[in-house]
Motif scaffolding. Structure first.
Motif, mmCIF file in Angstrom:
data_model
loop_
_atom_site.group_PDB
_atom_site.id
_atom_site.type_symbol
_atom_site.label_atom_id
_atom_site.label_comp_id
_atom_site.label_asym_id
_atom_site.label_seq_id
_atom_site.Cartn_x
_atom_site.Cartn_y
_atom_site.Cartn_z
ATOM 1 N N GLY A 20 -10.741 16.038 -8.123
ATOM 2 C CA GLY A 20 -11.466 15.840 -9.365
ATOM 3 C C GLY A 20 -12.774 15.108 -9.146
ATOM 4 O O GLY A 20 -13.041 14.580 -8.066
ATOM 5 N N PRO A 21 -13.611 15.045 -10.195
ATOM 6 C CA PRO A 21 -14.923 14.394 -10.057
ATOM 7 C C PRO A 21 -14.841 12.868 -9.988
ATOM 8 O O PRO A 21 -15.823 12.219 -9.647
ATOM 9 C CB PRO A 21 -15.666 14.842 -11.319
ATOM 10 N N VAL A 22 -13.703 12.331 -10.316
ATOM 11 C CA VAL A 22 -13.542 10.868 -10.333
ATOM 12 C C VAL A 22 -12.596 10.450 -9.219
ATOM 13 O O VAL A 22 -11.540 11.071 -9.021
ATOM 14 C CB VAL A 22 -13.002 10.385 -11.694
ATOM 15 N N TYR A 23 -12.998 9.425 -8.483
ATOM 16 C CA TYR A 23 -12.130 8.875 -7.437
ATOM 17 C C TYR A 23 -11.789 7.441 -7.795
ATOM 18 O O TYR A 23 -12.685 6.619 -8.016
ATOM 19 C CB TYR A 23 -12.811 8.914 -6.070
ATOM 20 N N GLN A 24 -10.520 7.144 -7.863
ATOM 21 C CA GLN A 24 -10.078 5.783 -8.201
ATOM 22 C C GLN A 24 -9.073 5.312 -7.161
ATOM 23 O O GLN A 24 -7.958 5.812 -7.099
ATOM 24 C CB GLN A 24 -9.436 5.750 -9.595
ATOM 25 N N PRO A 25 -9.455 4.371 -6.310
ATOM 26 C CA PRO A 25 -8.508 3.875 -5.304
ATOM 27 C C PRO A 25 -7.429 3.009 -5.955
ATOM 28 O O PRO A 25 -7.611 2.482 -7.060
ATOM 29 C CB PRO A 25 -9.391 3.038 -4.383
ATOM 30 N N MET A 54 0.823 -1.206 0.000
ATOM 31 C CA MET A 54 0.000 0.000 0.000
ATOM 32 C C MET A 54 0.859 1.259 0.000
ATOM 33 O O MET A 54 0.566 2.237 -0.689
ATOM 34 C CB MET A 54 -0.929 0.001 1.210
ATOM 35 N N ALA A 55 1.932 1.226 0.804
ATOM 36 C CA ALA A 55 2.797 2.405 0.901
ATOM 37 C C ALA A 55 3.518 2.686 -0.416
ATOM 38 O O ALA A 55 3.838 3.839 -0.719
ATOM 39 C CB ALA A 55 3.803 2.215 2.028
ATOM 40 N N SER A 56 3.769 1.642 -1.194
ATOM 41 C CA SER A 56 4.509 1.812 -2.440
ATOM 42 C C SER A 56 3.606 2.101 -3.638
ATOM 43 O O SER A 56 4.095 2.307 -4.749
ATOM 44 C CB SER A 56 5.338 0.553 -2.731
ATOM 45 N N ALA A 57 2.272 2.082 -3.443
ATOM 46 C CA ALA A 57 1.347 2.332 -4.545
ATOM 47 C C ALA A 57 1.471 3.785 -5.021
ATOM 48 O O ALA A 57 1.697 4.699 -4.221
ATOM 49 C CB ALA A 57 -0.087 2.042 -4.105
ATOM 50 N N LYS A 58 1.318 3.983 -6.317
ATOM 51 C CA LYS A 58 1.463 5.315 -6.900
ATOM 52 C C LYS A 58 0.151 6.085 -6.759
ATOM 53 O O LYS A 58 -0.667 6.140 -7.678
ATOM 54 C CB LYS A 58 1.869 5.206 -8.361
ATOM 55 N N GLU A 59 -0.022 6.703 -5.596
ATOM 56 C CA GLU A 59 -1.228 7.483 -5.324
ATOM 57 C C GLU A 59 -0.899 8.961 -5.429
ATOM 58 O O GLU A 59 0.158 9.414 -4.973
ATOM 59 C CB GLU A 59 -1.769 7.134 -3.938
ATOM 60 N N LEU A 60 -1.827 9.703 -5.990
ATOM 61 C CA LEU A 60 -1.617 11.136 -6.158
ATOM 62 C C LEU A 60 -2.081 11.947 -4.963
ATOM 63 O O LEU A 60 -1.690 13.105 -4.813
ATOM 64 C CB LEU A 60 -2.338 11.621 -7.421
ATOM 65 N N CYS A 61 -2.933 11.350 -4.140
ATOM 66 C CA CYS A 61 -3.506 12.069 -3.010
ATOM 67 C C CYS A 61 -3.337 11.274 -1.728
ATOM 68 O O CYS A 61 -3.179 10.053 -1.759
ATOM 69 C CB CYS A 61 -4.991 12.350 -3.246
ATOM 70 N N ALA A 62 -3.425 11.985 -0.622
ATOM 71 C CA ALA A 62 -3.261 11.329 0.684
ATOM 72 C C ALA A 62 -4.389 10.362 0.978
ATOM 73 O O ALA A 62 -4.223 9.435 1.785
ATOM 74 C CB ALA A 62 -3.174 12.384 1.786
ATOM 75 N N ASP A 63 -5.555 10.539 0.359
ATOM 76 C CA ASP A 63 -6.677 9.646 0.621
ATOM 77 C C ASP A 63 -6.685 8.437 -0.298
ATOM 78 O O ASP A 63 -7.669 7.710 -0.371
ATOM 79 C CB ASP A 63 -8.007 10.401 0.504
ATOM 80 N N GLY A 64 -5.590 8.216 -1.037
ATOM 81 C CA GLY A 64 -5.485 7.032 -1.864
ATOM 82 C C GLY A 64 -5.992 7.197 -3.275
ATOM 83 O O GLY A 64 -6.052 6.230 -4.034
ATOM 84 N N ASP A 65 -6.363 8.409 -3.666
ATOM 85 C CA ASP A 65 -6.887 8.645 -5.002
ATOM 86 C C ASP A 65 -5.752 8.570 -6.023
ATOM 87 O O ASP A 65 -4.698 9.177 -5.847
ATOM 88 C CB ASP A 65 -7.566 10.021 -5.044
#
Length: 335
Positions: free
Chosen positions: A72-77, A55-66
């Motif tokens: 933005g209008p779209v949320y993708q975990p 999880m820590a190494s996932a390429k997330e753009l936001c602190a909430d995992g987005d």
């Protein structure tokens, strides 16, 4: 004459170190099982750590995992987060199965095999009383199992903690049957019950495979029974209002329906005929029956610890009864 009759010896007096000596012998005799248990413990911790690292190494753009632009209008975990939710959703059930395996081991290889093969006579002939012999076979696995399961509970809670606060989470709540049993002291109570039931089945049946099967059946019955009746272990909180009752995301909804002016509760079953009819107008049914308000019976998140402690108390009481019965049976059989 019973096969459990104790051999006559010139001196059968026990010493204070008898139980300790029996424990050392037991650990040496079953060192392969100890290594297997240690490997299972390491595997459980390793899985949780691997999920956290993933999880820590996932390429997330936001602190909430987005994974899409923030705001933005779209949320993708991230796939790592959703996969971790899937893996951890049934962790409590897995830990219950591990506790059950401990009880099956106690019933079979640890006790019943010695009673079936007759090797117990060697210990009883060497200044070890039957009570000390059984006490060692209860105390050693119980102590090791409680320590190991405590570590697994801590690791599991640590894994679940990383999933808190994410929006649009598909993770089951604290009360889910796959999570609740593995997050608190109730699991330790079930582990001690598994050891006690395993010992009782072993001294009753004195056949390895049959004792293991009976233990698994008894523990499965207890686990399923508690799972189905868990919501009854503590009084629910009653909520009502003129509009649909607003519930928190962590509330465990046990029941809900409508109220009449006299306070009578109306449930879905009261309008079953309406639902089966051609119009299927449930609201019309409520009105015809005089419903004026909504109600719900819930367990809020604050009920987590009361439910855990009551369930733990029940399991410990059952374990104490099983231990008492095991010693009584052994005493009756060996004379």
């Amino acid at each position: 004459m019973s096969t459990l009759t104790r051999p006559k010896t010139d001196a059968v007096a026990t010493t204070p170190g008898t139980l300790r000596g029996s424990a050392r012998v037991l650990l040496r005799a079953h060192r392969r099982a100890l290594w297997a248990g240690a490997a299972l413990l390491a595997l459980g911790i390793g899985i949780v750590v691997a999920l956290r690292v993933w999880m820590a190494s996932a390429k997330e753009l936001c602190a909430d995992g987005d994974m899409t632009p923030c705001g933005g209008p779209v949320y993708q975990p991230s796939y790592a987060r959703t996969s971790s939710e899937t893996f951890l959703a049934d962790g409590g059930t897995v830990l219950l199965l591990v506790a059950g395996l401990i009880g099956v081991f106690v019933a079979g290889p640890l006790i019943a095999r010695e009673l079936e093969s007759g090797t117990f006579r060697l210990a009883w002939a060497q200044a070890v009383s039957p009570a000390h012999w059984l006490a060692a076979r209860l105390a050693v696995p119980a102590a090791l199992a409680v320590v190991g399961m405590t570590v697994l509970i801590a690791a599991y809670r640590w894994g679940l903690w990383a999933l808190r606060g994410y929006p649009y989470s598909s993770m089951a709540h604290w009360h889910a049957s796959g999570i609740f049993p593995g997050t608190g002291p109730a699991l330790l109570g079930f582990t001690l019950l598994a050891v006690a039931v395993g010992a009782l089945c072993a001294v009753l049946v004195r056949r390895t495979l049959l004792s293991m099967s009976l233990t698994a059946l008894a523990l499965g019955t207890v686990a399923l029974g508690l799972g189905q009746r868990r919501d009854e272990l503590w009084p629910t909180a009653f909520r009502q209002g003129p509009d649909p009752v607003r519930l928190d995301s962590g509330d465990w909804v046990v029941d809900m329906g409508r109220l009449t002016e006299s306070g009578r509760k109306l449930y879905w079953e009261d309008c079953y005929d309406y639902a089966a009819g051609p119009l299927q107008d449930i609201e019309a049914c409520w009105r015809d029956l005089g419903a004026v308000a909504h109600f719900s019976e819930v367990h809020p998140a604050s009920h987590y610890w009361p439910l855990q402690l009551v369930e733990t108390g029940i399991l410990l009481a059952l374990a104490a009864l099983a231990v008492f019965a095991a010693f009584r049976v052994l005493r009756r059989l060996h004379g």
